[in-house]
Motif scaffolding. Sequence first.
Motif, short mmCIF file in Angstrom:
data_model
loop_
_atom_site.label_atom_id
_atom_site.label_comp_id
_atom_site.label_asym_id
_atom_site.label_seq_id
_atom_site.Cartn_x
_atom_site.Cartn_y
_atom_site.Cartn_z
N ASN A 198 46.08 35.07 43.16
CA ASN A 198 46.89 35.58 42.06
C ASN A 198 48.33 35.20 42.35
O ASN A 198 48.85 35.54 43.40
CB ASN A 198 46.77 37.11 41.95
CG ASN A 198 45.49 37.53 41.24
OD1 ASN A 198 44.72 36.69 40.80
ND2 ASN A 198 45.28 38.82 41.12
N LYS B 113 46.09 34.18 37.46
CA LYS B 113 44.88 34.07 38.30
C LYS B 113 44.46 32.61 38.30
O LYS B 113 44.05 32.08 37.27
CB LYS B 113 43.78 34.98 37.78
CG LYS B 113 42.61 35.11 38.76
CD LYS B 113 41.50 35.97 38.22
CE LYS B 113 41.67 37.44 38.48
NZ LYS B 113 41.63 37.84 39.90
N LEU C 238 37.20 38.99 36.54
CA LEU C 238 38.03 40.15 36.87
C LEU C 238 37.46 40.86 38.10
O LEU C 238 36.25 41.06 38.21
CB LEU C 238 38.07 41.14 35.71
CG LEU C 238 38.98 40.82 34.52
CD1 LEU C 238 39.05 42.02 33.59
CD2 LEU C 238 40.37 40.41 34.97
N ASP D 2 42.07 44.07 39.97
CA ASP D 2 42.79 43.71 38.75
C ASP D 2 42.90 44.88 37.76
O ASP D 2 43.46 44.74 36.67
CB ASP D 2 42.10 42.52 38.05
CG ASP D 2 42.08 41.28 38.93
OD1 ASP D 2 43.09 41.07 39.65
OD2 ASP D 2 41.09 40.53 38.90
N LEU E 266 48.15 40.08 33.42
CA LEU E 266 47.38 39.13 34.21
C LEU E 266 46.97 37.98 33.29
O LEU E 266 46.36 38.21 32.24
CB LEU E 266 46.12 39.79 34.80
CG LEU E 266 45.23 38.87 35.64
CD1 LEU E 266 45.95 38.42 36.91
CD2 LEU E 266 43.92 39.57 36.02
#
Length: 300
Positions: free
Chosen positions: A8, A22, A155, A159, A273
């Motif tokens: 990340n 990501k 995911l 997260d 994200l």
Amino acid sequence: MINYNIQNQKISFNNSISVVVKREDLIHTFISGNKYRKLKYNLLKAREINSSALLTFGGAFSNHIAAVAFAGKKYGFNTVGIIRGEELEHKSELNPTLAFAKSCGMKFKFISREAYRTKTNLEFINQLKIEFGTFYLIPEGGTNELAIKGCEEILLPEDADFDYVCCAVGTGGTISGIINASNKYQKILGFPGLKGDFLQQDIRKFANQDNWKLITDYHFGGYGKIKPELISFINKFRRDNNIPLDPIYTGKMMYGIFDLIEKEFFPPNSKILVIHTGGLQGIAGVNDMLKRKNQPLIEV
Ligand SMILES: *Cc1c(COP(=O)(O)O)cnc(C)c1O
């Protein structure tokens, strides 16, 4: 299967919004990002039922075609690509994506755009069986139930802190997996790289929550359509953050996210994200096209 380690990566802003990318693009050069996620359980299934060949569909620059061709070579399947555009058959040179797929041993069948539209008809599939023998069929863009299952692994538990998860959308398979794996309080934003009114319905078929929304303002005129403004954004983004983006999907998405931040769409202190779904193999082909049109190129 493939060994990878997802990072990340944080991007800095002069405001309270936090953006983290990501880096699914780093999974693999050719089976990259969401294409790896979508193929994983399909390849395991094909092996389980002793299928020796994979057949799938795509356009001439398709990341999915490149991924299936490479996976076939790596895991011992013959591969057939049904490619949209019969004119391509008579070109003296294949574009970089198809040249790569061919070097992996993929066989092609080039079909007209009209025929391509009938590709899910039983009749058409039966004809392909006569021509190529039995095969494990992977739909266009790789989207099916097993693909969604793979995308649910994008995911991770850590997260759960993010308020928003953003991803690029083509067929809607990837976002469906992300929606299914998300927490109810998170908002999932999809950025289609194409004009597609069918997308809402397609996503509803696979997604089991309604904490999502499509942001349809950033397709730049449609699938594969590219404007100089997008190219300069991609080049600047790479210089600033050392993250390459592709011009078909992730570049358009990131452009949209930056524009929305500027327009204060996200409340202060939002944590975003961004899923980098890969697609970088397509840059070479797009640059060939831009060169012919005398337009600025994507820096590599
Ligand atoms: C194929 C692709 C997408 C679209 O994924 P869907 O599951 O079809 O919505 C997004 N980003 C990249 C880089 C892709 O190659």
